[in-house]
Design a protein around this motif. Structure first.
Motif, PDB file in Angstrom:
ATOM      1  N   LEU A   8       0.835  -1.197   0.000  1.00 46.17           N
ATOM      2  CA  LEU A   8       0.000   0.000   0.000  1.00 46.17           C
ATOM      3  C   LEU A   8       0.877   1.258   0.000  1.00 46.17           C
ATOM      4  O   LEU A   8       0.627   2.202  -0.741  1.00 46.17           O
ATOM      5  CB  LEU A   8      -0.934   0.003   1.223  1.00 46.17           C
ATOM      6  N   PHE A   9       1.918   1.261   0.808  1.00 50.60           N
ATOM      7  CA  PHE A   9       2.843   2.385   0.871  1.00 50.60           C
ATOM      8  C   PHE A   9       3.505   2.611  -0.492  1.00 50.60           C
ATOM      9  O   PHE A   9       3.585   3.740  -0.978  1.00 50.60           O
ATOM     10  CB  PHE A   9       3.895   2.142   1.959  1.00 50.60           C
ATOM     11  N   ALA A  10       3.986   1.546  -1.120  1.00 45.82           N
ATOM     12  CA  ALA A  10       4.616   1.649  -2.440  1.00 45.82           C
ATOM     13  C   ALA A  10       3.620   2.185  -3.467  1.00 45.82           C
ATOM     14  O   ALA A  10       3.957   3.033  -4.296  1.00 45.82           O
ATOM     15  CB  ALA A  10       5.167   0.295  -2.875  1.00 45.82           C
ATOM     16  N   PHE A  11       2.389   1.709  -3.418  1.00 45.99           N
ATOM     17  CA  PHE A  11       1.345   2.163  -4.333  1.00 45.99           C
ATOM     18  C   PHE A  11       1.105   3.666  -4.161  1.00 45.99           C
ATOM     19  O   PHE A  11       0.998   4.407  -5.135  1.00 45.99           O
ATOM     20  CB  PHE A  11       0.051   1.373  -4.090  1.00 45.99           C
ATOM     21  N   LEU A  12       1.041   4.127  -2.916  1.00 43.63           N
ATOM     22  CA  LEU A  12       0.820   5.545  -2.658  1.00 43.63           C
ATOM     23  C   LEU A  12       1.985   6.390  -3.161  1.00 43.63           C
ATOM     24  O   LEU A  12       1.787   7.452  -3.745  1.00 43.63           O
ATOM     25  CB  LEU A  12       0.597   5.788  -1.162  1.00 43.63           C
ATOM     26  N   ILE A  13       3.212   5.929  -2.950  1.00 42.46           N
ATOM     27  CA  ILE A  13       4.392   6.664  -3.417  1.00 42.46           C
ATOM     28  C   ILE A  13       4.380   6.768  -4.934  1.00 42.46           C
ATOM     29  O   ILE A  13       4.578   7.846  -5.497  1.00 42.46           O
ATOM     30  CB  ILE A  13       5.705   5.993  -2.934  1.00 42.46           C
ATOM     31  N   VAL A  14       4.143   5.668  -5.627  1.00 47.42           N
ATOM     32  CA  VAL A  14       4.090   5.673  -7.087  1.00 47.42           C
ATOM     33  C   VAL A  14       2.960   6.572  -7.560  1.00 47.42           C
ATOM     34  O   VAL A  14       3.124   7.386  -8.457  1.00 47.42           O
ATOM     35  CB  VAL A  14       3.946   4.237  -7.651  1.00 47.42           C
ATOM     36  N   GLY A  15       1.802   6.462  -6.939  1.00 38.38           N
ATOM     37  CA  GLY A  15       0.660   7.287  -7.314  1.00 38.38           C
ATOM     38  C   GLY A  15       0.943   8.763  -7.126  1.00 38.38           C
ATOM     39  O   GLY A  15       0.590   9.590  -7.964  1.00 38.38           O
ATOM     40  N   MET A  16       1.621   9.124  -6.053  1.00 42.95           N
ATOM     41  CA  MET A  16       1.951  10.521  -5.806  1.00 42.95           C
ATOM     42  C   MET A  16       2.964  11.021  -6.829  1.00 42.95           C
ATOM     43  O   MET A  16       2.847  12.125  -7.333  1.00 42.95           O
ATOM     44  CB  MET A  16       2.499  10.701  -4.389  1.00 42.95           C
ATOM     45  N   SER A  17       3.957  10.207  -7.182  1.00 46.37           N
ATOM     46  CA  SER A  17       4.952  10.663  -8.143  1.00 46.37           C
ATOM     47  C   SER A  17       4.348  10.809  -9.530  1.00 46.37           C
ATOM     48  O   SER A  17       4.704  11.703 -10.270  1.00 46.37           O
ATOM     49  CB  SER A  17       6.165   9.732  -8.169  1.00 46.37           C
ATOM     50  N   VAL A  18       3.395   9.933  -9.891  1.00 48.34           N
ATOM     51  CA  VAL A  18       2.726  10.052 -11.180  1.00 48.34           C
ATOM     52  C   VAL A  18       1.881  11.315 -11.212  1.00 48.34           C
ATOM     53  O   VAL A  18       1.896  12.064 -12.173  1.00 48.34           O
ATOM     54  CB  VAL A  18       1.871   8.794 -11.475  1.00 48.34           C
ATOM     55  N   SER A  19       1.148  11.587 -10.119  1.00 46.04           N
ATOM     56  CA  SER A  19       0.306  12.764 -10.110  1.00 46.04           C
ATOM     57  C   SER A  19       1.133  14.045 -10.143  1.00 46.04           C
ATOM     58  O   SER A  19       0.699  15.052 -10.642  1.00 46.04           O
ATOM     59  CB  SER A  19      -0.639  12.763  -8.902  1.00 46.04           C
ATOM     60  N   GLN A  20       2.346  14.019  -9.603  1.00 46.10           N
ATOM     61  CA  GLN A  20       3.190  15.191  -9.612  1.00 46.10           C
ATOM     62  C   GLN A  20       3.928  15.343 -10.945  1.00 46.10           C
ATOM     63  O   GLN A  20       4.501  16.388 -11.204  1.00 46.10           O
ATOM     64  CB  GLN A  20       4.197  15.120  -8.468  1.00 46.10           C
ATOM     65  N   ALA A  21       3.923  14.332 -11.769  1.00 47.52           N
ATOM     66  CA  ALA A  21       4.661  14.374 -13.023  1.00 47.52           C
ATOM     67  C   ALA A  21       3.849  15.004 -14.158  1.00 47.52           C
ATOM     68  O   ALA A  21       4.282  14.997 -15.282  1.00 47.52           O
ATOM     69  CB  ALA A  21       5.096  12.969 -13.426  1.00 47.52           C
ATOM     70  N   GLN A  22       2.679  15.546 -13.829  1.00 45.93           N
ATOM     71  CA  GLN A  22       1.848  16.162 -14.847  1.00 45.93           C
ATOM     72  C   GLN A  22       1.308  17.489 -14.334  1.00 45.93           C
ATOM     73  O   GLN A  22       1.129  17.677 -13.135  1.00 45.93           O
ATOM     74  CB  GLN A  22       0.708  15.224 -15.231  1.00 45.93           C
ATOM     75  N   ILE A  23       1.028  18.398 -15.259  1.00 48.73           N
ATOM     76  CA  ILE A  23       0.541  19.720 -14.914  1.00 48.73           C
ATOM     77  C   ILE A  23      -0.786  19.948 -15.624  1.00 48.73           C
ATOM     78  O   ILE A  23      -0.893  19.713 -16.830  1.00 48.73           O
ATOM     79  CB  ILE A  23       1.565  20.805 -15.335  1.00 48.73           C
ATOM     80  N   GLU A  24      -1.789  20.403 -14.869  1.00 54.07           N
ATOM     81  CA  GLU A  24      -3.082  20.741 -15.458  1.00 54.07           C
ATOM     82  C   GLU A  24      -3.007  22.166 -16.006  1.00 54.07           C
ATOM     83  O   GLU A  24      -2.655  23.103 -15.290  1.00 54.07           O
ATOM     84  CB  GLU A  24      -4.183  20.660 -14.403  1.00 54.07           C
TER      85      GLU A  24
END
Length: 188
Positions: A8-24
């Motif tokens: 779960l921790f790894a999933f959250l870290i990956v999810g956070m890095s993906v969300s930060q890798a894009q700009i709206e």
């Protein structure tokens, strides 16, 4: 239980890095980095091209290193890219080609004769139907020239630093396509 928590921790870290890798930007999502011909470019800034009340596209500028100096960016013989994410059904091939003509005229103060052949070739990259959601990447690679991609497919290339300067001037010159878009691309 520990494995579940770690997963779960790894999933959250990956999810956070993906969300930060894009700009709206407007109704489009732009990446923080792009890679063309092995050249990694970083997000410099972006904005929305508007005409009257209509949002036509979101545009992002990518450079080898961040800069807020429009003249230096236009003049530089350095790899860079502009990503145009079409966000309106009002954009058509004909309207895009007309906007390109106007943009080159404004960028060069009407002095397009020396790059007229290159401009005609560039306009040809927009001859296919343009749809809401299409993405154009206009890329300059030092030593190679300008390449245009539509939805990830290379449409063609044009060599010449003078053409590149005029082309990037469409968005960054003293008479840009949209002043707020220019400001956004420069990180303001």
């Amino acid at each position: 239980m520990k494995k579940t928590i770690y997963a779960l921790f790894a999933f959250l870290i990956v999810g956070m890095s993906v969300s930060q890798a894009q700009i709206e930007v407007g109704s489009a999502t732009l990446p923080e980095t792009v890679n063309f011909e092995g050249q990694e470019l970083v997000y410099n800034g972006a904005g929305v091209r508007k005409k009257a009340w209509f949002k036509l596209y979101s545009g992002g500028l990518y450079l080898t290193k961040k800069s807020s100096d429009a003249k230096d960016i236009m003049e530089a013989d350095a790899s860079m890219a502009i990503k145009l994410h079409i966000t309106s059904r009002l954009i058509s091939s004909k309207k895009m080609i007309n906007a390109v003509d106007e943009g080159f005229d404004n960028s060069t103060n009407g002095n397009t004769a020396s790059i007229a052949t290159e401009i005609e070739k560039f306009k040809g990259f927009f001859s296919d139907e343009i749809n809401d959601g299409d993405i154009f990447d206009i890329v300059y690679i030092k030593g190679t020239g300008v390449m245009v991609y539509k939805n990830g497919t290379k449409k063609g290339s044009i060599s010449g630093l003078e053409f590149k300067k005029a082309l990037f001037g469409i968005w960054l010159s003293d008479k840009p396509a949209d002043k707020k878009l220019k400001s956004g691309m420069l990180g303001s």
